[in-house]
Design an enzyme around this catalytic site. Structure first.
Site, PDB file in Angstrom:
ATOM      1  N   GLY A  31       0.677  -1.091   0.077  1.00 40.00           N
ATOM      2  CA  GLY A  31      -0.156   0.006  -0.051  1.00 40.00           C
ATOM      3  C   GLY A  31       0.804   1.040  -0.016  1.00 40.00           C
ATOM      4  O   GLY A  31       1.919   1.183  -0.361  1.00 40.00           O
ATOM      5  N   LEU A  33       0.493   3.426  -2.293  1.00 46.18           N
ATOM      6  CA  LEU A  33       0.878   3.530  -3.522  1.00 46.18           C
ATOM      7  C   LEU A  33       1.259   4.749  -4.201  1.00 46.18           C
ATOM      8  O   LEU A  33       1.198   5.997  -3.851  1.00 46.18           O
ATOM      9  CB  LEU A  33      -0.233   2.948  -4.481  1.00 46.18           C
ATOM     10  CG  LEU A  33      -0.797   1.607  -4.033  1.00 46.18           C
ATOM     11  CD1 LEU A  33      -2.095   1.212  -5.241  1.00 46.18           C
ATOM     12  CD2 LEU A  33      -0.086   0.440  -3.933  1.00 46.18           C
ATOM     13  N   GLY A  36       5.863   4.173  -8.742  1.00 46.05           N
ATOM     14  CA  GLY A  36       6.466   2.552  -8.913  1.00 46.05           C
ATOM     15  C   GLY A  36       5.594   1.607  -8.939  1.00 46.05           C
ATOM     16  O   GLY A  36       5.388   0.875  -9.868  1.00 46.05           O
ATOM     17  N   HIS A  37       4.564   1.823  -8.023  1.00 45.05           N
ATOM     18  CA  HIS A  37       3.562   0.827  -8.189  1.00 45.05           C
ATOM     19  C   HIS A  37       2.909   0.641  -9.418  1.00 45.05           C
ATOM     20  O   HIS A  37       2.432  -0.178 -10.017  1.00 45.05           O
ATOM     21  CB  HIS A  37       2.545   1.049  -6.826  1.00 45.05           C
ATOM     22  CG  HIS A  37       3.310   0.617  -5.503  1.00 45.05           C
ATOM     23  ND1 HIS A  37       3.422   1.746  -4.674  1.00 45.05           N
ATOM     24  CD2 HIS A  37       3.851  -0.355  -4.912  1.00 45.05           C
ATOM     25  CE1 HIS A  37       3.930   1.304  -3.581  1.00 45.05           C
ATOM     26  NE2 HIS A  37       4.229   0.008  -3.702  1.00 45.05           N
ATOM     27  N   GLN A  61       7.495  -9.749   7.888  1.00 46.41           N
ATOM     28  CA  GLN A  61       8.782  -9.218   7.130  1.00 46.41           C
ATOM     29  C   GLN A  61       9.208  -7.777   7.854  1.00 46.41           C
ATOM     30  O   GLN A  61      10.422  -7.226   7.398  1.00 46.41           O
ATOM     31  CB  GLN A  61       8.452  -8.877   5.849  1.00 46.41           C
ATOM     32  CG  GLN A  61       7.591  -7.550   5.504  1.00 46.41           C
ATOM     33  CD  GLN A  61       7.455  -7.659   3.973  1.00 46.41           C
ATOM     34  OE1 GLN A  61       6.491  -8.561   3.588  1.00 46.41           O
ATOM     35  NE2 GLN A  61       7.954  -6.536   3.247  1.00 46.41           N
ATOM     36  N   LYS A 149      13.676  -2.004  -7.980  1.00 42.37           N
ATOM     37  CA  LYS A 149      14.082  -1.200  -6.649  1.00 42.37           C
ATOM     38  C   LYS A 149      14.485  -2.344  -5.611  1.00 42.37           C
ATOM     39  O   LYS A 149      15.385  -2.057  -4.826  1.00 42.37           O
ATOM     40  CB  LYS A 149      13.282  -0.337  -6.184  1.00 42.37           C
ATOM     41  CG  LYS A 149      13.859   0.787  -5.332  1.00 42.37           C
ATOM     42  CD  LYS A 149      12.664   1.694  -4.651  1.00 42.37           C
ATOM     43  CE  LYS A 149      12.863   1.314  -3.310  1.00 42.37           C
ATOM     44  NZ  LYS A 149      11.743   1.360  -2.349  1.00 42.37           N
ATOM     45  N   GLN A 153      14.902  -8.550  -2.862  1.00 35.69           N
ATOM     46  CA  GLN A 153      13.645  -9.375  -3.235  1.00 35.69           C
ATOM     47  C   GLN A 153      13.320 -10.005  -4.417  1.00 35.69           C
ATOM     48  O   GLN A 153      12.834 -11.263  -4.312  1.00 35.69           O
ATOM     49  CB  GLN A 153      12.550  -8.417  -2.800  1.00 35.69           C
ATOM     50  CG  GLN A 153      11.149  -8.772  -2.803  1.00 35.69           C
ATOM     51  CD  GLN A 153      10.299  -7.897  -2.213  1.00 35.69           C
ATOM     52  OE1 GLN A 153      10.121  -7.525  -1.150  1.00 35.69           O
ATOM     53  NE2 GLN A 153       9.645  -7.055  -3.250  1.00 35.69           N
ATOM     54  N   VAL A 176      10.999   3.385 -10.825  1.00 37.47           N
ATOM     55  CA  VAL A 176      10.544   4.806 -11.297  1.00 37.47           C
ATOM     56  C   VAL A 176      11.085   5.627 -10.299  1.00 37.47           C
ATOM     57  O   VAL A 176      11.105   5.407  -9.077  1.00 37.47           O
ATOM     58  CB  VAL A 176       8.870   4.496 -11.193  1.00 37.47           C
ATOM     59  CG1 VAL A 176       8.408   6.089 -11.426  1.00 37.47           C
ATOM     60  CG2 VAL A 176       8.521   3.583 -12.285  1.00 37.47           C
ATOM     61  N   SER A 186       7.433   4.040  -0.690  1.00 36.87           N
ATOM     62  CA  SER A 186       6.270   4.566   0.142  1.00 36.87           C
ATOM     63  C   SER A 186       6.848   5.296   1.610  1.00 36.87           C
ATOM     64  O   SER A 186       6.174   5.963   2.270  1.00 36.87           O
ATOM     65  CB  SER A 186       5.635   3.335   0.798  1.00 36.87           C
ATOM     66  OG  SER A 186       4.885   2.576  -0.238  1.00 36.87           O
TER      67      SER A 186
END
Ligand code: AMP
Length: 284
Positions: A31, A33, A36-37, A61, A149, A153, A176, A186
């Protein structure tokens, strides 16, 4: 656009899509957002008949409770951006449904999580791998979209899907950035105006690394030294967790630049930890 909060409802929707032969594109997010998302959502929209995003701030996490509790939340803006960019389903499960009493199964890897961010965030990637596996089982996507980014991950997810024979195609898309060069994140919402300016040093440092390589430097230690100097020159830089030059697949340290490397960093600007990276091109 529909918001689904229960796991059973999400599973039956996805099963129905699959029965109807519709391709499902999935973008997992936490979330808050941003552009990039949105780039991942647009790519998913272009390549699939059904687009599902998840919004779930995954406690498994977070290695620090205060970080989990202060993670930015802006559901109204999230829903507006999702709707505007053609999302069909926003899946927002509850923590207690994802991790009910008695939950005890985690996905871990031997090598990849113990590098870069994993050194400062114990258990972080175990939490990521576990939640992504659960989300894939619930959403049943044909393709899932991730951002470069979060370099480590995406390497971990690609390995996970391969090792566990999952039928999901992993698509990884470029970072982005804002007009000034800051990687959209975020966590940028947590920065003060002054910290935002100092955060641009990460981008400056990445550009500096590229210029050094262009001028013929091949020694990773020299490049890392120069990058650290640039970042440390900013007042609001509290700590550098790491600056590393690594092989793009293994994430192992690379002592020299051969054209297969990525420079990656994690830096605390005030109380906010930011990460960034870029591919180092060697055009000899
Ligand atoms: P997050 O909500 O931070 O967990 O991110 C969800 C997805 O968006 C992850 O695959 C991230 O790598 C990706 N993402 C985050 N920031 C960016 C960015 N600036 N550009 C492209 N993708 C991003």
């Amino acid at each position: 656009m529909k918001i689904i909060t229960d796991i059973k409802g999400m599973k039956s929707f996805s099963s129905k899509m699959r029965e109807e032969g519709k391709s499902i594109g999935f973008v997992p997010t936490m979330g808050a957002l941003h552009e990039g998302h949105v780039s991942l959502i647009r790519k998913a929209r272009d390549g699939n008949e059904c687009v599902i995003i998840s919004i779930f701030v995954n406690p498994a996490q977070f290695d620090r409770k205060d970080d989990f509790l202060s993670y930015p939340v802006d559901r109204a803006n999230d829903h507006e951006l999702a709707l505007k960019n053609g999302v069909d389903i926003v899946f927002e499960p509850e923590v207690d449904d994802m991790y009910p009493d008695g939950f005890e199964t985690y996905i871990d890897q031997k090598r990849l999580p113990n590098r870069l961010c994993g050194l400062n965030r114990p258990g972080h990637f175990r939490g990521v791998s576990t939640v992504v596996t659960k989300l894939f089982n619930i959403v049943k996507p044909h393709k899932a979209y991730f951002g470069e980014k979060d370099l480590q991950q995406s390497a971990i997810i690609r390995r996970l899907v391969k090792d566990l024979n999952m039928d999901v195609e992993i698509v990884v898309l470029p970072t982005v950035r804002s007009a000034e060069g800051a990687a959209c994140s975020s966590r940028n919402r947590l920065l003060s105006a002054e910290e935002r300016l100092d955060a641009l040093s990460l981008y400056d440092a990445l550009n500096n690394a590229q210029s050094l390589i262009k001028s013929g430097v091949r020694d990773s230690r020299e490049i890392i030294g120069s990058v650290i100097k640039i970042i440390n020159s900013k007042k609001n830089v509290k700590k550098i967790d790491y600056v590393s030059i690594v092989n793009q697949d293994t994430l192992e340290d690379s002592l020299t630049i051969n054209g297969q490397e990525i420079i990656a960093m994690a830096v605390w600007i005030g109380n906010t930890r930011l990460i960034d990276n870029c591919r180092l091109t060697n055009n000899d």
